[in-house]
Design a protein around this motif. Structure first.
Motif: not given
Length: 166
Positions: A2-6, A23-28, A129-132, A136-144
């Motif tokens: 976002w910092g490169k576009l705003e 951008l946040r929702y990936g709407l094309r 993205d911390p600019e959006l 900002a968080t990092l979410t990790i999904t694991t198989e168990k």
């Protein structure tokens, strides 16, 4: 990203809000001036209502995006993605959300290594993205689900501010 576009929207605060939401929702944005979530058209009126703005400004924003090559290349290639954060536990996955210290480097690599050492497969990683996203968080999904002692170990890693389990 976002910092490169705003800066393209600095003179248009409402357009900036709309562009950031797309951008946040990936709407094309498509060549025919439509906004799409994958192949599903999202009407300007629905976007306008969600943001409490006039639908004409949504249309103007789409037009501006298509006329600006740098924006066009980004917005014409966006895709929405499934985020397992709130549904993972319902299908037996483990979900860990990490809030890193600002600008922590290598945190994903450290966490992935610790998880791999336990023979747990990672099936999804979403790094906001911390600019959006202000927190900002990092979410990790694991198989168990990840065992509690590993959560404690991860929380002690340098650069980890907070961990939540879903």
């Amino acid at each position: 990203m976002w910092g490169k576009l705003e800066h393209y929207f600095d003179e248009y605060p409402v357009r900036k809000q709309i562009a950031k939401t797309l951008l946040r929702y990936g709407l094309r944005v498509s060549e025919d001036m439509k906004v799409r979530a994958g192949d599903i058209e999202v009407p300007y009126t629905k976007i306008a209502k969600a943001l409490d703005v006039d639908r004409r400004v949504v249309k103007e924003t789409v037009g501006m995006i298509l006329k600006t090559p740098e924006l066009r290349h980004v917005y014409m290639n966006l895709e929405p993605t499934v985020h397992m954060k709130h549904v993972g536990r319902h299908v037996g996955y483990g979900v860990i959300e990490i809030e890193p210290e600002p600008r922590a480097i290598g945190i994903l690599a450290k966490i992935a290594q610790k998880i791999a050492e336990r023979d747990i497969n990672i099936i999804q990683v979403v790094a906001e993205d911390p600019e959006l996203y202000p927190e900002a968080t990092l979410t990790i999904t694991t198989e168990k689900p990840v065992p509690g002692d590993l959560i404690n170990e991860l929380s002690k890693l340098e650069g980890v501010k907070r961990i939540s389990i879903y």
